[in-house]
Design a protein around this motif. Structure first.
Motif, PDB file in Angstrom:
ATOM      1  N   SER A   1       0.814  -1.209   0.000  1.00 33.69           N
ATOM      2  CA  SER A   1       0.000   0.000   0.000  1.00 33.69           C
ATOM      3  C   SER A   1       0.841   1.250   0.000  1.00 33.69           C
ATOM      4  O   SER A   1       0.535   2.225  -0.662  1.00 33.69           O
ATOM      5  CB  SER A   1      -0.923  -0.054   1.199  1.00 33.69           C
ATOM      6  OG  SER A   1      -0.811   0.939   2.024  1.00 33.69           O
ATOM      7  N   GLY A   2       1.991   1.249   0.694  1.00 33.16           N
ATOM      8  CA  GLY A   2       2.903   2.397   0.673  1.00 33.16           C
ATOM      9  C   GLY A   2       3.497   2.615  -0.702  1.00 33.16           C
ATOM     10  O   GLY A   2       3.647   3.743  -1.160  1.00 33.16           O
ATOM     11  N   LYS A   3       3.823   1.510  -1.393  1.00 33.59           N
ATOM     12  CA  LYS A   3       4.388   1.626  -2.732  1.00 33.59           C
ATOM     13  C   LYS A   3       3.357   2.155  -3.710  1.00 33.59           C
ATOM     14  O   LYS A   3       3.663   2.983  -4.569  1.00 33.59           O
ATOM     15  CB  LYS A   3       4.913   0.273  -3.211  1.00 33.59           C
ATOM     16  CG  LYS A   3       5.529   0.351  -4.606  1.00 33.59           C
ATOM     17  CD  LYS A   3       6.144  -0.951  -5.029  1.00 33.59           C
ATOM     18  CE  LYS A   3       6.737  -0.817  -6.427  1.00 33.59           C
ATOM     19  NZ  LYS A   3       7.351  -2.047  -6.900  1.00 33.59           N
ATOM     20  N   ASN A   4       2.110   1.679  -3.590  1.00 26.05           N
ATOM     21  CA  ASN A   4       1.053   2.167  -4.469  1.00 26.05           C
ATOM     22  C   ASN A   4       0.818   3.660  -4.262  1.00 26.05           C
ATOM     23  O   ASN A   4       0.612   4.412  -5.216  1.00 26.05           O
ATOM     24  CB  ASN A   4      -0.243   1.398  -4.231  1.00 26.05           C
ATOM     25  CG  ASN A   4      -0.150  -0.046  -4.707  1.00 26.05           C
ATOM     26  OD1 ASN A   4       0.638  -0.352  -5.595  1.00 26.05           O
ATOM     27  ND2 ASN A   4      -0.939  -0.924  -4.110  1.00 26.05           N
ATOM     28  N   ALA A   5       0.859   4.082  -2.990  1.00 25.26           N
ATOM     29  CA  ALA A   5       0.700   5.509  -2.702  1.00 25.26           C
ATOM     30  C   ALA A   5       1.864   6.305  -3.286  1.00 25.26           C
ATOM     31  O   ALA A   5       1.669   7.387  -3.845  1.00 25.26           O
ATOM     32  CB  ALA A   5       0.616   5.732  -1.190  1.00 25.26           C
ATOM     33  N   GLY A   6       3.074   5.755  -3.166  1.00 22.42           N
ATOM     34  CA  GLY A   6       4.240   6.428  -3.730  1.00 22.42           C
ATOM     35  C   GLY A   6       4.162   6.534  -5.235  1.00 22.42           C
ATOM     36  O   GLY A   6       4.515   7.560  -5.825  1.00 22.42           O
ATOM     37  N   LEU A   7       3.685   5.467  -5.891  1.00 26.38           N
ATOM     38  CA  LEU A   7       3.541   5.485  -7.338  1.00 26.38           C
ATOM     39  C   LEU A   7       2.513   6.525  -7.765  1.00 26.38           C
ATOM     40  O   LEU A   7       2.709   7.273  -8.731  1.00 26.38           O
ATOM     41  CB  LEU A   7       3.127   4.101  -7.841  1.00 26.38           C
ATOM     42  CG  LEU A   7       2.924   3.956  -9.358  1.00 26.38           C
ATOM     43  CD1 LEU A   7       4.199   4.291 -10.099  1.00 26.38           C
ATOM     44  CD2 LEU A   7       2.451   2.555  -9.698  1.00 26.38           C
ATOM     45  N   GLY A   8       1.407   6.583  -7.022  1.00 25.19           N
ATOM     46  CA  GLY A   8       0.389   7.590  -7.332  1.00 25.19           C
ATOM     47  C   GLY A   8       0.926   9.001  -7.196  1.00 25.19           C
ATOM     48  O   GLY A   8       0.673   9.864  -8.036  1.00 25.19           O
ATOM     49  N   LEU A   9       1.691   9.255  -6.126  1.00 23.55           N
ATOM     50  CA  LEU A   9       2.277  10.575  -5.929  1.00 23.55           C
ATOM     51  C   LEU A   9       3.292  10.904  -7.020  1.00 23.55           C
ATOM     52  O   LEU A   9       3.379  12.057  -7.467  1.00 23.55           O
ATOM     53  CB  LEU A   9       2.954  10.644  -4.552  1.00 23.55           C
ATOM     54  CG  LEU A   9       2.013  10.702  -3.346  1.00 23.55           C
ATOM     55  CD1 LEU A   9       2.800  10.566  -2.055  1.00 23.55           C
ATOM     56  CD2 LEU A   9       1.222  12.009  -3.353  1.00 23.55           C
ATOM     57  N   ALA A  10       4.070   9.904  -7.452  1.00 20.66           N
ATOM     58  CA  ALA A  10       5.048  10.134  -8.519  1.00 20.66           C
ATOM     59  C   ALA A  10       4.346  10.505  -9.821  1.00 20.66           C
ATOM     60  O   ALA A  10       4.815  11.394 -10.555  1.00 20.66           O
ATOM     61  CB  ALA A  10       5.907   8.884  -8.715  1.00 20.66           C
ATOM     62  N   LEU A  11       3.242   9.848 -10.118  1.00 17.28           N
ATOM     63  CA  LEU A  11       2.479  10.163 -11.325  1.00 17.28           C
ATOM     64  C   LEU A  11       1.886  11.569 -11.239  1.00 17.28           C
ATOM     65  O   LEU A  11       1.922  12.338 -12.207  1.00 17.28           O
ATOM     66  CB  LEU A  11       1.365   9.137 -11.529  1.00 17.28           C
ATOM     67  CG  LEU A  11       1.823   7.712 -11.882  1.00 17.28           C
ATOM     68  CD1 LEU A  11       0.630   6.752 -11.855  1.00 17.28           C
ATOM     69  CD2 LEU A  11       2.487   7.683 -13.255  1.00 17.28           C
ATOM     70  N   VAL A  12       1.327  11.909 -10.075  1.00 19.67           N
ATOM     71  CA  VAL A  12       0.755  13.240  -9.879  1.00 19.67           C
ATOM     72  C   VAL A  12       1.839  14.304 -10.012  1.00 19.67           C
ATOM     73  O   VAL A  12       1.638  15.360 -10.638  1.00 19.67           O
ATOM     74  CB  VAL A  12       0.070  13.329  -8.503  1.00 19.67           C
ATOM     75  CG1 VAL A  12      -0.289  14.773  -8.167  1.00 19.67           C
ATOM     76  CG2 VAL A  12      -1.180  12.472  -8.477  1.00 19.67           C
ATOM     77  N   SER A  13       3.016  14.030  -9.438  1.00 17.05           N
ATOM     78  CA  SER A  13       4.128  14.977  -9.525  1.00 17.05           C
ATOM     79  C   SER A  13       4.566  15.191 -10.968  1.00 17.05           C
ATOM     80  O   SER A  13       4.812  16.324 -11.405  1.00 17.05           O
ATOM     81  CB  SER A  13       5.312  14.468  -8.689  1.00 17.05           C
ATOM     82  OG  SER A  13       6.419  15.343  -8.803  1.00 17.05           O
ATOM     83  N   ALA A  14       4.660  14.092 -11.735  1.00 11.07           N
ATOM     84  CA  ALA A  14       5.052  14.202 -13.140  1.00 11.07           C
ATOM     85  C   ALA A  14       4.041  15.033 -13.924  1.00 11.07           C
ATOM     86  O   ALA A  14       4.415  15.852 -14.768  1.00 11.07           O
ATOM     87  CB  ALA A  14       5.190  12.809 -13.756  1.00 11.07           C
ATOM     88  N   CYS A  15       2.745  14.833 -13.633  1.00  9.66           N
ATOM     89  CA  CYS A  15       1.707  15.619 -14.317  1.00  9.66           C
ATOM     90  C   CYS A  15       1.810  17.091 -13.949  1.00  9.66           C
ATOM     91  O   CYS A  15       1.650  17.968 -14.804  1.00  9.66           O
ATOM     92  CB  CYS A  15       0.327  15.086 -13.951  1.00  9.66           C
ATOM     93  SG  CYS A  15      -0.042  13.445 -14.638  1.00  9.66           S
ATOM     94  N   ALA A  16       2.078  17.366 -12.661  1.00 18.36           N
ATOM     95  CA  ALA A  16       2.186  18.762 -12.226  1.00 18.36           C
ATOM     96  C   ALA A  16       3.405  19.441 -12.854  1.00 18.36           C
ATOM     97  O   ALA A  16       3.320  20.573 -13.347  1.00 18.36           O
ATOM     98  CB  ALA A  16       2.274  18.824 -10.703  1.00 18.36           C
ATOM     99  N   PHE A  17       4.547  18.753 -12.836  1.00 16.75           N
ATOM    100  CA  PHE A  17       5.746  19.301 -13.470  1.00 16.75           C
ATOM    101  C   PHE A  17       5.515  19.492 -14.975  1.00 16.75           C
ATOM    102  O   PHE A  17       5.956  20.486 -15.565  1.00 16.75           O
ATOM    103  CB  PHE A  17       6.943  18.375 -13.255  1.00 16.75           C
ATOM    104  CG  PHE A  17       7.690  18.613 -11.976  1.00 16.75           C
ATOM    105  CD1 PHE A  17       8.215  19.855 -11.691  1.00 16.75           C
ATOM    106  CD2 PHE A  17       7.889  17.581 -11.061  1.00 16.75           C
ATOM    107  CE1 PHE A  17       8.917  20.084 -10.508  1.00 16.75           C
ATOM    108  CE2 PHE A  17       8.588  17.791  -9.888  1.00 16.75           C
ATOM    109  CZ  PHE A  17       9.102  19.048  -9.603  1.00 16.75           C
ATOM    110  N   GLY A  18       4.824  18.533 -15.600  1.00 12.85           N
ATOM    111  CA  GLY A  18       4.590  18.599 -17.040  1.00 12.85           C
ATOM    112  C   GLY A  18       3.735  19.773 -17.453  1.00 12.85           C
ATOM    113  O   GLY A  18       3.822  20.243 -18.596  1.00 12.85           O
TER     114      GLY A  18
END
Length: 318
Positions: free
Chosen positions: A4-21
């Motif tokens: 569950s921690g990894k899934n949350a981390g993956l979700g945050l990484a995707l959100v971060s990439a979208c925000a930076f993009g």
């Protein structure tokens, strides 16, 4: 709990990439309206530093506890990436500069393997390779390619700074004295503002550009709204979610997922700025997504179980 921690981390990484993009799509209309690119970077970093200044005061003990981390994050992960990337843009095509910057995840894997002497999962290495191949298609590196040695070196310097961003973001996560990510980012923005002030010379900003409207595709958008998006979403929110994702995943996995930023930027430019999206760019985006999927599927290698003979010896010693 670990999954569950990894899934949350993956979700945050995707959100971060979208925000930076989204930063380029919001910043480009301001630049086309007459704002100097370096001034745009200064406004982005200085605005984020102003927003996060209360957090810097709240975590002021970090200045005593982690001074080198704060200085390194601000100098390299904030100012370094921006300054070297824009400097490379002045000498080589945009697509090539973007591709060079996003060699950062590959350099990060090399740092982890040969400097830190830690194992690198095959999934992360394969994902980085596929993602870089996809990025080459997204930026269409073969279009208008002209080699400028200094421009290439500046682009590689931006890649090194990007790799350091993930290293700094993970700093202390395996120790007892873990620095608060919000405090690290807040002080990093303050340090980055000081450095970018010397480079960008903001006293020459044409403030009239920010008082009017900017053209985004078929729309006319107030410049302050675009600037607010760049500062609040594409900088503050993007850095916070990005650093937290590195803590929950690992630098090598988060680094590959971050390559999605280039894909997000290309798609948003297609939708909002009416920029053409070619077949090669579509294929490249698919490859980057595939590389990110491969990288995030990696699993840490569990520690080897002690041999029965070793257990017998321990029991005898006790």
């Amino acid at each position: 709990m670990q999954a569950s921690g990894k899934n949350a981390g993956l979700g945050l990484a995707l959100v971060s990439a979208c925000a930076f993009g989204g930063s380029g799509v919001a910043a480009k209309p301001l630049i086309e309206a007459g704002l100097d690119p370096l001034h745009m970077v200064w406004l982005r970093v200085a605005g984020a530093a102003l927003v996060m200044s209360p957090l810097a005061w709240r975590h002021r003990d970090l200045v005593r506890r982690k001074p080198l981390l704060l200085a390194g994050f601000g100098l390299v992960a904030v100012a370094g990436v921006q300054a070297f990337y824009f400097a490379s843009l002045s000498r080589i095509p945009v697509g090539v500069a973007l591709l060079l910057e996003y060699l950062g995840p590959c350099l990060l894997l090399g740092y982890i393997r040969f400097v830190q002497r830690k194992p690198v999962t095959r999934a992360a290495a394969a994902g980085a390779t596929v993602a870089v191949a996809g990025l080459a298609c997204v930026v269409e590196i073969w279009a208008g390619l002209s080699l400028d040695l200094l421009g290439v070196l500046l682009g590689l310097a931006a890649a090194c700074c990007q790799a350091c961003y993930f290293v700094f973001a993970d700093q202390g996560s395996g120790e007892g004295d873990v620095p608060d990510p919000l405090g690290v980012i807040a002080f990093g923005m303050l340090v980055g503002t000081v450095v970018m002030t010397v480079i960008a010379r903001p006293w020459r900003i044409d403030w009239q550009v920010l008082a009017g409207d900017a053209v985004m595709g078929d729309m006319s958008v107030p410049a302050p709204i675009l600037l607010a998006f760049v500062v609040l979403v594409a900088t503050v929110f993007a850095y916070v979610t990005g650093v937290v994702s590195v803590r929950k995943l690992s630098p090598q996995v988060a680094g590959v997922v971050a390559c999605l930023e280039a894909v997000v930027a290309t798609v948003l430019a297609w939708v909002l700025l009416r920029e053409h999206l070619s077949t090669w760019q579509t294929l490249g985006g698919t490859l980057v997504l595939g590389g990110a999927f491969i990288a995030q599927s990696s699993r840490p290698t569990p520690p080897a179980a002690p041999e029965p003979a070793a257990l017998d010896r321990e029991a005898t010693n006790v």
